[in-house]
Design a protein around this motif. Structure first.
Motif, PDB file in Angstrom:
ATOM      1  N   ASP A  15       9.195  16.001   1.139  1.00  0.00           N
ATOM      2  CA  ASP A  15       8.091  15.066   1.348  1.00  0.00           C
ATOM      3  C   ASP A  15       8.066  14.014   0.252  1.00  0.00           C
ATOM      4  OD1 ASP A  15       7.329  16.411   3.576  1.00  0.00           O
ATOM      5  OD2 ASP A  15       5.639  17.453   2.630  1.00  0.00           O
ATOM      6  N   ARG A  16       7.790  12.798   0.683  1.00  0.00           N
ATOM      7  CA  ARG A  16       7.646  11.696  -0.261  1.00  0.00           C
ATOM      8  C   ARG A  16       6.334  11.000   0.026  1.00  0.00           C
ATOM      9  NH1 ARG A  16      13.354   8.465  -0.093  1.00  0.00           N
ATOM     10  NH2 ARG A  16      14.683  10.260  -0.301  1.00  0.00           N
ATOM     11  N   GLU A  17       5.759  10.464  -1.015  1.00  0.00           N
ATOM     12  CA  GLU A  17       4.560   9.666  -0.830  1.00  0.00           C
ATOM     13  C   GLU A  17       4.976   8.308  -0.305  1.00  0.00           C
ATOM     14  OE1 GLU A  17       1.824   9.466  -4.019  1.00  0.00           O
ATOM     15  OE2 GLU A  17       2.170  11.539  -4.617  1.00  0.00           O
ATOM     16  N   PRO A  18       4.111   7.671   0.468  1.00  0.00           N
ATOM     17  CA  PRO A  18       4.460   6.337   0.965  1.00  0.00           C
ATOM     18  C   PRO A  18       4.698   5.382  -0.201  1.00  0.00           C
ATOM     19  CG  PRO A  18       2.399   7.109   1.942  1.00  0.00           C
ATOM     20  CD  PRO A  18       2.821   8.116   0.931  1.00  0.00           C
ATOM     21  N   THR A  19       5.738   4.626  -0.083  1.00  0.00           N
ATOM     22  CA  THR A  19       6.070   3.665  -1.128  1.00  0.00           C
ATOM     23  C   THR A  19       5.729   2.271  -0.648  1.00  0.00           C
ATOM     24  OG1 THR A  19       8.316   3.438  -0.308  1.00  0.00           O
ATOM     25  CG2 THR A  19       7.941   5.089  -2.030  1.00  0.00           C
ATOM     26  N   SER A  20       5.619   1.356  -1.567  1.00  0.00           N
ATOM     27  CA  SER A  20       5.358  -0.022  -1.172  1.00  0.00           C
ATOM     28  C   SER A  20       6.617  -0.580  -0.526  1.00  0.00           C
ATOM     29  CB  SER A  20       4.965  -0.855  -2.389  1.00  0.00           C
ATOM     30  OG  SER A  20       6.041  -0.905  -3.299  1.00  0.00           O
ATOM     31  N   PRO A  21       6.448  -1.486   0.430  1.00  0.00           N
ATOM     32  CA  PRO A  21       7.612  -2.031   1.112  1.00  0.00           C
ATOM     33  C   PRO A  21       8.454  -2.868   0.158  1.00  0.00           C
ATOM     34  CG  PRO A  21       5.650  -3.217   1.749  1.00  0.00           C
ATOM     35  CD  PRO A  21       5.203  -2.058   0.899  1.00  0.00           C
ATOM     36  N   GLU A  22       9.747  -2.819   0.387  1.00  0.00           N
ATOM     37  CA  GLU A  22      10.642  -3.622  -0.437  1.00  0.00           C
ATOM     38  C   GLU A  22      10.527  -5.078  -0.017  1.00  0.00           C
ATOM     39  OE1 GLU A  22      14.624  -2.232  -0.458  1.00  0.00           O
ATOM     40  OE2 GLU A  22      14.018  -0.152  -0.634  1.00  0.00           O
ATOM     41  N   VAL A  23      10.498  -5.947  -0.989  1.00  0.00           N
ATOM     42  CA  VAL A  23      10.440  -7.377  -0.706  1.00  0.00           C
ATOM     43  C   VAL A  23      11.845  -7.826  -0.324  1.00  0.00           C
ATOM     44  CG1 VAL A  23       9.953  -9.647  -1.678  1.00  0.00           C
ATOM     45  CG2 VAL A  23       8.545  -7.678  -2.326  1.00  0.00           C
ATOM     46  N   PRO A  24      11.987  -8.513   0.812  1.00  0.00           N
ATOM     47  CA  PRO A  24      13.325  -8.950   1.218  1.00  0.00           C
ATOM     48  C   PRO A  24      13.886  -9.980   0.242  1.00  0.00           C
ATOM     49  CG  PRO A  24      11.655  -9.731   2.765  1.00  0.00           C
ATOM     50  CD  PRO A  24      10.969  -8.871   1.772  1.00  0.00           C
ATOM     51  N   ARG A  86       4.897 -12.534   3.047  1.00  0.00           N
ATOM     52  CA  ARG A  86       3.486 -12.122   3.066  1.00  0.00           C
ATOM     53  C   ARG A  86       3.222 -11.101   4.152  1.00  0.00           C
ATOM     54  NH1 ARG A  86       0.753 -18.070   2.502  1.00  0.00           N
ATOM     55  NH2 ARG A  86       1.701 -18.573   0.495  1.00  0.00           N
ATOM     56  N   LEU A  87       3.776 -11.331   5.327  1.00  0.00           N
ATOM     57  CA  LEU A  87       3.608 -10.368   6.414  1.00  0.00           C
ATOM     58  C   LEU A  87       4.287  -9.043   6.098  1.00  0.00           C
ATOM     59  CD1 LEU A  87       4.133 -12.705   9.492  1.00  0.00           C
ATOM     60  CD2 LEU A  87       1.990 -11.793   8.608  1.00  0.00           C
ATOM     61  N   HIS A  88       5.458  -9.127   5.468  1.00  0.00           N
ATOM     62  CA  HIS A  88       6.186  -7.914   5.117  1.00  0.00           C
ATOM     63  C   HIS A  88       5.409  -7.107   4.073  1.00  0.00           C
ATOM     64  CE1 HIS A  88       9.703  -5.391   5.048  1.00  0.00           C
ATOM     65  NE2 HIS A  88       9.692  -5.424   3.732  1.00  0.00           N
ATOM     66  N   ALA A  89       4.779  -7.797   3.137  1.00  0.00           N
ATOM     67  CA  ALA A  89       4.002  -7.104   2.108  1.00  0.00           C
ATOM     68  C   ALA A  89       2.792  -6.407   2.706  1.00  0.00           C
ATOM     69  CB  ALA A  89       3.571  -8.087   1.025  1.00  0.00           C
ATOM     70  N   LYS A  90       2.252  -6.962   3.792  1.00  0.00           N
ATOM     71  CA  LYS A  90       1.110  -6.337   4.455  1.00  0.00           C
ATOM     72  C   LYS A  90       1.539  -5.350   5.539  1.00  0.00           C
ATOM     73  CE  LYS A  90      -2.067 -10.118   3.651  1.00  0.00           C
ATOM     74  NZ  LYS A  90      -2.984 -11.064   4.262  1.00  0.00           N
ATOM     75  N   ARG A  91       2.848  -5.108   5.656  1.00  0.00           N
ATOM     76  CA  ARG A  91       3.436  -4.179   6.626  1.00  0.00           C
ATOM     77  C   ARG A  91       3.109  -4.572   8.057  1.00  0.00           C
ATOM     78  NH1 ARG A  91       3.594   1.823   4.224  1.00  0.00           N
ATOM     79  NH2 ARG A  91       4.168   1.248   2.113  1.00  0.00           N
ATOM     80  N   ARG A  92       3.204  -5.855   8.349  1.00  0.00           N
ATOM     81  CA  ARG A  92       2.960  -6.328   9.705  1.00  0.00           C
ATOM     82  C   ARG A  92       4.233  -6.796  10.397  1.00  0.00           C
ATOM     83  NH1 ARG A  92      -2.627  -9.746   8.982  1.00  0.00           N
ATOM     84  NH2 ARG A  92      -3.867  -7.978   8.309  1.00  0.00           N
ATOM     85  N   THR A  93       5.387  -6.493   9.852  1.00  0.00           N
ATOM     86  CA  THR A  93       6.614  -6.907  10.494  1.00  0.00           C
ATOM     87  C   THR A  93       7.220  -5.773  11.254  1.00  0.00           C
ATOM     88  OG1 THR A  93       7.921  -6.433   8.518  1.00  0.00           O
ATOM     89  CG2 THR A  93       7.153  -8.692   8.837  1.00  0.00           C
TER      90      THR A  93
END
Length: 93
Positions: A15-24, A86-93
């Motif tokens: 198990d891993r904790e959710p990580t922040s999305p990687e910036v492209p 910005r969308l990727h950082a908000k996990r909307r992609t």
């Protein structure tokens, strides 16, 4: 095996904790923006061609249509490049 927080649930090794999305990367964003620009330009040409088939004529010729498609492609690519991270950082992609 308890996870130490006292609630009695067991911890799993995988198990891993959710990580922040990687910036492209900039190259990845540029490639994505270029492809979306092409999609926007070609979509405009498809709609214009459909209009010509149904209605018969447009106030501009083929040269004007390609110029407009190029403008739309640059605009949609630029908007994509500016907003994708910005969308990727908000996990909307």
């Amino acid at each position: 095996m308890a996870d130490g927080n006292g609630d009695g649930e067991s911890a799993h090794v995988g198990d891993r904790e959710p990580t922040s999305p990687e910036v492209p990367s900039a190259a990845s964003r540029a490639q994505s923006a270029a492809l979306w620009g092409l999609v926007g330009g070609f979509a405009f040409l498809v709609v214009a061609q459909g209009y010509r088939l149904v209605e018969g004529s447009l106030p501009v010729g083929y040269g004007g249509l390609f110029a407009l498609a190029g403008t739309i492609a640059v605009a949609s690519g630029g908007i994509t490049y500016a907003t994708e991270h910005r969308l990727h950082a908000k996990r909307r992609t």
